[in-house]
Design an enzyme around this catalytic site. Structure first.
Site, short mmCIF file in Angstrom:
data_model
loop_
_atom_site.label_atom_id
_atom_site.label_comp_id
_atom_site.label_asym_id
_atom_site.label_seq_id
_atom_site.Cartn_x
_atom_site.Cartn_y
_atom_site.Cartn_z
N GLY A 1 0.77 -1.24 0.00
CA GLY A 1 0.00 0.00 0.00
C GLY A 1 0.79 1.28 0.00
O GLY A 1 0.23 2.35 -0.28
N GLU B 1 4.17 -6.46 2.15
CA GLU B 1 3.83 -6.92 0.79
C GLU B 1 3.84 -5.75 -0.19
O GLU B 1 2.83 -5.45 -0.82
CB GLU B 1 2.43 -7.55 0.78
CG GLU B 1 2.24 -8.74 1.69
CD GLU B 1 0.77 -9.20 1.74
OE1 GLU B 1 -0.11 -8.50 1.20
OE2 GLU B 1 0.52 -10.25 2.33
N GLY C 1 4.30 -3.62 -3.53
CA GLY C 1 4.39 -3.83 -4.97
C GLY C 1 4.88 -2.54 -5.62
O GLY C 1 6.04 -2.41 -6.03
N ARG D 1 -4.28 2.52 -16.08
CA ARG D 1 -4.50 3.29 -14.85
C ARG D 1 -5.22 4.62 -15.07
O ARG D 1 -6.15 4.94 -14.33
CB ARG D 1 -3.17 3.53 -14.10
CG ARG D 1 -2.39 2.25 -13.81
CD ARG D 1 -1.25 2.47 -12.82
NE ARG D 1 -1.76 2.79 -11.51
CZ ARG D 1 -1.77 3.99 -10.99
NH1 ARG D 1 -1.24 5.00 -11.62
NH2 ARG D 1 -2.28 4.19 -9.80
N TYR E 1 -8.66 4.82 -13.09
CA TYR E 1 -8.66 5.58 -11.83
C TYR E 1 -8.46 7.08 -12.06
O TYR E 1 -8.30 7.82 -11.09
CB TYR E 1 -7.52 5.12 -10.91
CG TYR E 1 -7.28 3.63 -10.86
CD1 TYR E 1 -8.22 2.78 -10.29
CD2 TYR E 1 -6.11 3.09 -11.39
CE1 TYR E 1 -7.99 1.42 -10.24
CE2 TYR E 1 -5.87 1.72 -11.34
CZ TYR E 1 -6.82 0.90 -10.77
OH TYR E 1 -6.58 -0.45 -10.72
N CYS F 1 -11.27 3.41 -29.29
CA CYS F 1 -12.54 4.14 -29.42
C CYS F 1 -13.30 4.17 -28.10
O CYS F 1 -14.33 3.51 -27.95
CB CYS F 1 -13.38 3.48 -30.51
SG CYS F 1 -14.90 4.38 -30.80
N TYR G 1 1.68 -2.00 -12.12
CA TYR G 1 0.31 -2.01 -12.63
C TYR G 1 0.21 -1.40 -14.03
O TYR G 1 -0.78 -0.76 -14.37
CB TYR G 1 -0.64 -1.29 -11.64
CG TYR G 1 -0.54 -1.86 -10.25
CD1 TYR G 1 -0.99 -3.14 -9.99
CD2 TYR G 1 0.04 -1.14 -9.20
CE1 TYR G 1 -0.87 -3.70 -8.71
CE2 TYR G 1 0.16 -1.68 -7.93
CZ TYR G 1 -0.30 -2.97 -7.69
OH TYR G 1 -0.18 -3.51 -6.44
N1 LLP Z 1 -1.04 -7.13 -0.77
C1 LLP Z 1 -2.33 -7.28 -1.13
C2 LLP Z 1 -3.16 -8.23 -0.42
C3 LLP Z 1 -2.84 -6.51 -2.18
O1 LLP Z 1 -4.11 -6.64 -2.53
C4 LLP Z 1 -2.00 -5.58 -2.86
C5 LLP Z 1 -2.50 -4.76 -3.97
C6 LLP Z 1 -0.65 -5.48 -2.45
C7 LLP Z 1 -0.21 -6.26 -1.40
C8 LLP Z 1 0.33 -4.55 -3.11
O2 LLP Z 1 -0.04 -3.23 -2.93
P1 LLP Z 1 0.93 -2.02 -3.35
O3 LLP Z 1 2.11 -2.06 -2.40
O4 LLP Z 1 1.35 -2.21 -4.73
O5 LLP Z 1 0.10 -0.82 -3.14
N2 LLP Z 1 -4.18 -1.61 -10.06
C9 LLP Z 1 -4.12 -0.60 -9.02
C10 LLP Z 1 -3.54 -1.13 -7.72
C11 LLP Z 1 -4.27 -2.34 -7.18
C12 LLP Z 1 -3.65 -2.88 -5.92
C13 LLP Z 1 -4.28 -4.16 -5.52
N3 LLP Z 1 -3.71 -4.77 -4.36
C14 LLP Z 1 -3.34 0.59 -9.54
O6 LLP Z 1 -2.93 0.59 -10.70
O7 LLP Z 1 -3.16 1.58 -8.82
#
Ligand code: LLP
Length: 418
Positions: free
Chosen positions: A244, A278, A280, A318, A322, A348, A377
């Site tokens: 997050g 976790e 990403g 994205r 969003y 389109c 993403y």
């Molecule tokens: N752990 C869980 C259980 C998750 O659902 C997610 C992301 C992460 C870790 C990793 O989160 P991060 O550190 O990347 O924020 N497609 C969207 C983001 C969707 C995130 C879904 N879950 C975007 O492009 O912003």
């Protein structure tokens, strides 16, 4: 070192570069659209987060969903990262990249029986269950396979992540996890189940979080629950804070990894149990750019300037999904004044736009632009809509670049059809 952000895409004398490699030299060989990643940016982001948590026992489980191209996973594994997989596909991709099942957490709101069976049979490190029903299905599957499944329960702490509503997951109205106050009874009722080993507790309140308070509150809720569970006799090995942590898409607004650690470690110390993270986006977000060519330019009678790119929502979803902001930089900026430009894709759909009213130097057909901070993403959310072919991906490392995923061909796509 640990406090620096590595921003790989910088102007050079001969146009925009990625860690000094001229991006046009990549485009000349493999065309556009193309994703370009910096290995050094990924290493720097990983090390920076790892260093920020040095004072507390922790494990970084990189969230594959942000970008799971094999070469990037191998790079992260070599740094010592573990992984967070969100489907059996991601579990298997992680394995192929060299992660041992024990190094994985398996999350996901709806895991099918087959997916659970694969995870149990392969002894995945922790399965993060989303409901009491899922825990019971895992137990049933483990019994049938003669295994003991390592599990954690995902709790929903009813905390507003204050991010985009589509990627905020910590509120009661969201589908994720079980209400935090129900967790102690769910663990208590199943402590005697021999097929389950409760190793952790999990929370993930959302993504692209840029305000401190929700992160602190989530850590506090998790630590407090962990204490309750420990008092109940649950021998927890870890608390999983999810991902997050946001990045600065505008170049400014973010919580640094050091600030993040300073927010959550004091809360975690209340339980003293090792933490699983976790992340990403925070690991790969800044590492990537989507490079695209301008294929048309036009101006409406009202004076609106449109630049149409050869990349669209099929390559980078994205902005359409969003309304998210990405910086867009020409590889060779023209010496003109800035005007308001709409930078759009070829699909389109009106939502197929990367920027509206963006102040930019003028663009012309055949110009190249880089859409920044698309390492997370981006490629993973691409589609074949309009029968468009998935873009290739290139990794720049140590002054050289390699194709880590070739461009898809129409034959690749049609191979599934008869
Ligand atoms: N752990 C869980 C259980 C998750 O659902 C997610 C992301 C992460 C870790 C990793 O989160 P991060 O550190 O990347 O924020 N497609 C969207 C983001 C969707 C995130 C879904 N879950 C975007 O492009 O912003």
């Amino acid at each position: 070192m640990a406090s620096l952000v590595h921003l790989p895409f910088q102007p050079t004398e001969r146009g925009l570069g990625c860690d000094g490699v001229r991006i046009e030299s990549i485009v000349e060989e493999i065309g556009t659209p193309v994703y370009v990643y910096s290995a050094e940016a990924i290493r720097a982001a990983y090390r920076r987060l790892d260093a920020a948590f040095a004072a507390y026992p922790h494990a970084i489980h990189y969230a594959l969903k942000a970008n799971s191209t094999l070469a990037l996973l191998r790079l992260l594994h070599a740094l010592g990262s573990r992984a967070d997989a969100n489907s059996v596909g991601e579990v298997q991709v992680a394995q192929r990249a060299g992660f041992a099942p024990r190094e994985l957490v398996f999350t996901g709101v709806g895991k099918g029986r087959d997916e659970l069976a694969y995870a149990v049979a392969n002894e995945v490190g922790t399965i993060n269950a989303e409901s009491p029903g899922e825990l019971d299905r895992i137990a049933e599957i483990a019994r049938a396979l003669g295994r003991r499944a390592r599990v954690a329960l995902r709790v929903n702490p009813d905390i507003d992540a204050q991010s985009h509503p589509n990627i905020s997951t910590g509120l009661r109205v969201n589908k994720f996890g079980v209400a935090v106050e129900e967790a102690p009874a769910i663990y208590r009722d199943r402590l005697g189940v021999a097929d389950l080993q409760f190793v952790g507790v999990h929370v993930h309140i959302g993504s692209q979080i840029t305000t401190p308070d929700p992160l602190r509150r989530a850590a506090r809720a998790l630590a407090s629950l962990a204490r309750t569970l420990r008092d109940q006799g649950v021998p927890l090995e870890h608390v999983d804070l999810g991902g997050g942590l946001g990045i600065a898409y505008d170049g400014v607004t973010m919580i640094t990894p050091d600030a993040y650690a300073a927010l959550v470690i004091p809360e975690l110390e209340a339980c003293g149990i090792p933490v699983v993270l976790e992340p990403g986006r925070a690991i790969v977000g800044h590492s990537g750019a989507l490079v695209s060519r301008v294929v048309d330019v036009k101006q409406s009678p009202e004076g609106r300037r449109f630049a149409v790119l050869d990349a669209g929502m099929t390559e980078l979803m994205r902005p359409a999904l969003y309304g998210s902001f990405h910086r867009i930089v020409p590889l060779q900026p023209r010496a003109t004044a800035e005007h308001a430009w709409d930078i759009v894709g070829p699909i389109c759909e009106t939502s197929d736009a990367f920027a509206r009213d963006r102040a930019m130097r003028d663009l012309a057909v055949d110009d190249l632009v880089a859409i920044l901070d698309t390492g997370a993403y981006g490629a993973v959310m691409a589609s074949n809509y309009n029968r468009r072919l998935l873009a290739p991906e290139v990794l720049v490392d140590d002054g050289r670049w390699t194709v880590i995923r070739r461009r898809q061909t129409l034959d690749d796509v049609l191979a599934l059809e008869r």
